[in-house]
Design a protein around this motif. Structure first.
Motif, PDB file in Angstrom:
ATOM      1  N   THR A   1       0.842  -1.199   0.000  1.00  0.00           N
ATOM      2  CA  THR A   1       0.000   0.000   0.000  1.00  0.00           C
ATOM      3  C   THR A   1       0.875   1.246   0.000  1.00  0.00           C
ATOM      4  O   THR A   1       1.767   1.386   0.837  1.00  0.00           O
ATOM      5  CB  THR A   1      -0.933   0.025   1.231  1.00  0.00           C
ATOM      6  OG1 THR A   1      -1.742  -1.155   1.236  1.00  0.00           O
ATOM      7  CG2 THR A   1      -1.829   1.246   1.188  1.00  0.00           C
ATOM      8  N   SER A   2       0.602   2.146  -0.947  1.00  0.00           N
ATOM      9  CA  SER A   2       1.327   3.416  -1.002  1.00  0.00           C
ATOM     10  C   SER A   2       0.426   4.446  -1.669  1.00  0.00           C
ATOM     11  O   SER A   2      -0.516   4.095  -2.388  1.00  0.00           O
ATOM     12  CB  SER A   2       2.639   3.281  -1.785  1.00  0.00           C
ATOM     13  OG  SER A   2       2.385   2.845  -3.108  1.00  0.00           O
ATOM     14  N   TYR A   3       0.698   5.711  -1.433  1.00  0.00           N
ATOM     15  CA  TYR A   3      -0.109   6.764  -2.032  1.00  0.00           C
ATOM     16  C   TYR A   3       0.796   7.906  -2.469  1.00  0.00           C
ATOM     17  O   TYR A   3       1.928   8.046  -1.997  1.00  0.00           O
ATOM     18  CB  TYR A   3      -1.176   7.266  -1.053  1.00  0.00           C
ATOM     19  CG  TYR A   3      -0.648   8.025   0.136  1.00  0.00           C
ATOM     20  CD1 TYR A   3      -0.587   9.421   0.124  1.00  0.00           C
ATOM     21  CD2 TYR A   3      -0.207   7.365   1.279  1.00  0.00           C
ATOM     22  CE1 TYR A   3      -0.102  10.130   1.203  1.00  0.00           C
ATOM     23  CE2 TYR A   3       0.275   8.060   2.365  1.00  0.00           C
ATOM     24  CZ  TYR A   3       0.329   9.445   2.333  1.00  0.00           C
ATOM     25  OH  TYR A   3       0.816  10.143   3.415  1.00  0.00           O
TER      26      TYR A   3
ATOM     27  N   LEU B   1      -3.647   6.037  -5.203  1.00  0.00           N
ATOM     28  CA  LEU B   1      -3.534   5.041  -4.146  1.00  0.00           C
ATOM     29  C   LEU B   1      -3.259   3.694  -4.789  1.00  0.00           C
ATOM     30  O   LEU B   1      -4.046   3.219  -5.612  1.00  0.00           O
ATOM     31  CB  LEU B   1      -4.819   4.984  -3.313  1.00  0.00           C
ATOM     32  CG  LEU B   1      -4.908   3.877  -2.254  1.00  0.00           C
ATOM     33  CD1 LEU B   1      -3.841   4.081  -1.181  1.00  0.00           C
ATOM     34  CD2 LEU B   1      -6.304   3.850  -1.622  1.00  0.00           C
TER      35      LEU B   1
ATOM     36  N   SER C   1      -2.666  -0.337  -4.091  1.00  0.00           N
ATOM     37  CA  SER C   1      -2.937  -1.342  -3.064  1.00  0.00           C
ATOM     38  C   SER C   1      -3.169  -2.693  -3.719  1.00  0.00           C
ATOM     39  O   SER C   1      -3.257  -2.804  -4.946  1.00  0.00           O
ATOM     40  CB  SER C   1      -4.168  -0.937  -2.223  1.00  0.00           C
ATOM     41  OG  SER C   1      -5.309  -0.850  -3.049  1.00  0.00           O
TER      42      SER C   1
ATOM     43  N   GLU D   1      -9.240   5.584   0.612  1.00  0.00           N
ATOM     44  CA  GLU D   1      -9.096   5.574   2.062  1.00  0.00           C
ATOM     45  C   GLU D   1      -7.654   5.302   2.444  1.00  0.00           C
ATOM     46  O   GLU D   1      -7.058   4.317   2.010  1.00  0.00           O
ATOM     47  CB  GLU D   1     -10.016   4.518   2.677  1.00  0.00           C
ATOM     48  CG  GLU D   1      -9.885   4.378   4.181  1.00  0.00           C
ATOM     49  CD  GLU D   1     -10.771   3.297   4.752  1.00  0.00           C
ATOM     50  OE1 GLU D   1     -11.982   3.548   4.876  1.00  0.00           O
ATOM     51  OE2 GLU D   1     -10.265   2.197   5.036  1.00  0.00           O
ATOM     52  N   LEU D   2      -7.099   6.194   3.250  1.00  0.00           N
ATOM     53  CA  LEU D   2      -5.755   6.007   3.801  1.00  0.00           C
ATOM     54  C   LEU D   2      -5.918   5.631   5.257  1.00  0.00           C
ATOM     55  O   LEU D   2      -6.199   6.475   6.114  1.00  0.00           O
ATOM     56  CB  LEU D   2      -4.928   7.294   3.646  1.00  0.00           C
ATOM     57  CG  LEU D   2      -4.768   7.816   2.209  1.00  0.00           C
ATOM     58  CD1 LEU D   2      -3.959   9.099   2.199  1.00  0.00           C
ATOM     59  CD2 LEU D   2      -4.116   6.766   1.329  1.00  0.00           C
ATOM     60  N   ASN D   3      -5.755   4.337   5.518  1.00  0.00           N
ATOM     61  CA  ASN D   3      -5.992   3.804   6.855  1.00  0.00           C
ATOM     62  C   ASN D   3      -4.696   3.775   7.647  1.00  0.00           C
ATOM     63  O   ASN D   3      -3.676   3.295   7.165  1.00  0.00           O
ATOM     64  CB  ASN D   3      -6.579   2.392   6.762  1.00  0.00           C
ATOM     65  CG  ASN D   3      -7.172   1.940   8.077  1.00  0.00           C
ATOM     66  OD1 ASN D   3      -6.883   2.503   9.124  1.00  0.00           O
ATOM     67  ND2 ASN D   3      -8.021   0.939   8.016  1.00  0.00           N
TER      68      ASN D   3
ATOM     69  N   LEU E   1      -2.900   6.491   9.153  1.00  0.00           N
ATOM     70  CA  LEU E   1      -1.914   7.552   8.962  1.00  0.00           C
ATOM     71  C   LEU E   1      -1.536   8.155  10.307  1.00  0.00           C
ATOM     72  O   LEU E   1      -2.350   8.178  11.242  1.00  0.00           O
ATOM     73  CB  LEU E   1      -2.481   8.656   8.069  1.00  0.00           C
ATOM     74  CG  LEU E   1      -2.574   8.411   6.567  1.00  0.00           C
ATOM     75  CD1 LEU E   1      -3.179   9.631   5.903  1.00  0.00           C
ATOM     76  CD2 LEU E   1      -1.214   8.113   5.983  1.00  0.00           C
TER      77      LEU E   1
END
Length: 482
Positions: free
Chosen positions: A51-53, A62, A64, A113-115, A117
């Motif tokens: 996972t990276s953004y 995003l 994933s 969604e960035l879970n 952070l």
């Protein structure tokens, strides 16, 4: 993330883990549950590596996927909202969940969604994402400027508002969901065969069915009220609404916190919800009508939860501006005349009259009709009459310079204050019975909120004049009838 994701995945697969534990206990092989747990933990840890953004000048991306790679790319000019949440585990670890809204209904795997952070990174990231939304200009350190003005608190949650929680269906819904889970996992049958149910049946036979039903209803109301109050506290405690000039910032939650940012440039009005029970205790709920934010996502457009109606009206005036509404936040509305009144009473009372006629015919031909049926019919008639009266009292509209205010409903009454600049089209609709009554329903189309707002059963001779008063020139275009 290395701790949050394994815990979250374990909770999602809790039924599978329980079944594997039960199977392992029966077979004497306890490695079943251990193997399932290891797979869950490994899969959750792999999400961290995959996972990276990236926040680019034009797009937000995003990346994933463990087994199936996926890249979600959103143009920055399509960002409509940025919501921040944090449950208990996130708050203990100093983490947050950041969600980007684009105004479209996201399907499975399409939500940005960035879970997990780092909470300290969230304010700067949210400001960066909302730069093009609110018009803020970043400084050299990446933080948005204070050009939007100082932050002013315009609403704060009060503990006394908990008294409005029981006057909703949330407690009953919670109990129904819990009962559904019990029956889904087979615990309902076990409960039905338990001694508690047998004792309850014996008590019902001793007290009488009617008295037992009354006691059971009272117990249900008490338990549902407790559930509703607990949920209200957990969801809306510590609510604050601050105004930064260009944006409204809403934060609430006791254990699980939630923060929403509403852009004033996309604010098209407010919806004041007054269900029957809540209206009886002078309470109301206030939501914002936002372009690009679906009204189905209630928490994303929330301004005030169940609260005193006077406080909701004050908040409405503060958000929309008393000058813009010309003091009309709670002004009396124009009623829709005798034809609309007749339709309210006809639609409410006619079904009861039809049933009464059917029972009368059955009794005339010799069918035994118990007295309880006639008593029930009388109660239904009085309830229908009262409902019709309340529906007509709640029906009305007002046209102010630059605004349309419409209200309708009884069991679920809503008052919508819609900015005329946010209306993109009109429809005048008449059913067969409306044409005979000489009334019509006006539908104002808008890309905000639910997408359309109705003025119901207005006299047809006043329909196009009203449209022309809200949107000059629109009343001369066309009439669409169905």
């Amino acid at each position: 993330m290395l701790l949050v994701h394994p815990v979250n995945e374990g909770i999602k697969l809790l039924p599978v883990l329980l079944i594997s534990f039960f199977v392992g206990s029966q077979s004497g092989n306890h490695y079943w549950s251990l193997a399932i747990l290891v797979v869950v933990v490994v899969f959750a840890i792999l999400r961290w590596f995959t996972t990276s953004y990236r926040i680019g000048p034009v797009h937000v991306q995003l990346r994933s996927g463990v087994l199936q790679k996926k890249v979600l790319s959103i143009p920055r000019n399509r960002i409509r909202s940025v919501d921040v949440e944090a449950n208990v585990l996130h708050r203990v670890l100093g983490l947050s969940i950041l969600r980007i809204g684009t105004g479209r209904q996201a399907g499975n795997g399409e939500a940005f969604e960035l879970n997990a952070l780092d909470t300290s990174l969230v304010p700067a990231l949210r400001g960066d994402l909302l730069q093009r939304v609110s018009g803020q200009i970043p400084t050299s350190d990446g933080m948005p400027t204070a050009a939007s003005g100082p932050e002013v608190e315009i609403a704060h949650w009060q503990f006394s508002w908990v008294r409005f929680a029981p006057f909703s269906i949330t407690g009953i819904v919670t109990i129904a969901a819990a009962v559904g889970v019990l029956f889904q996992y087979g615990l309902g049958r076990t409960l039905a065969e338990s001694s508690a149910v047998s004792n309850s049946i014996d008590s019902a036979e001793q007290l009488g069915i009617a008295l037992f039903v009354v006691v059971a209803l009272i117990a249900l109301l008490v338990v549902s009220s407790i559930f509703a109050c607990v949920r209200y506290l957990l969801t809306y405690a510590n609510l604050t609404v601050t105004d930064q000039g260009r944006t409204l910032h809403v934060s609430h939650g006791l254990l699980r916190t939630r923060q929403s940012t509403l852009d004033r440039k996309r604010l098209r009005g407010t919806s004041l919800s007054e269900p029957l029970l809540l209206r009886a205790v002078k309470g109301a709920r206030l939501d914002a009508i936002m372009t690009g934010v679906s009204a189905e996502k209630k928490e994303s457009s929330l301004l005030l939860p169940q609260a005193p109606r006077a406080e909701a009206l004050r908040m409405m005036t503060t958000v929309l501006g008393d000058a813009g509404l010309h003091g009309g936040a709670d002004r009396p509305l124009l009623q829709h005349g005798p034809a609309a009144r007749r339709r309210r009473y006809t639609r409410a009372v006619l079904p009861v009259v039809v049933i009464a006629a059917g029972l009368s015919i059955a009794q005339y031909v010799g069918a035994p009709i118990p007295i309880l049926a006639w008593i029930t019919l009388g109660v239904l008639f009085l309830a229908a009459f009262g409902l019709a009266h309340d529906r007509f009292r709640g029906l009305g509209h007002a046209v102010l310079p630059g605004w349309l205010i419409t209200r309708h409903g009884s069991l679920d009454r809503s008052r919508h204050s819609l900015e005329a600049a946010g209306i993109i089209g009109w429809t005048v609709r008449q059913t067969f019975f409306q044409r005979r009554a000489g009334v019509a329903t006006i539908v104002a189309a808008t890309p905000a909120g639910v997408g359309h707002y109705e003025v119901i059963d207005i006299p047809i001779e006043n329909a196009w004049a009203m449209i022309d008063a809200v949107t000059p020139g629109a009343g001369d275009i066309w009439l669409h009838r169905t």
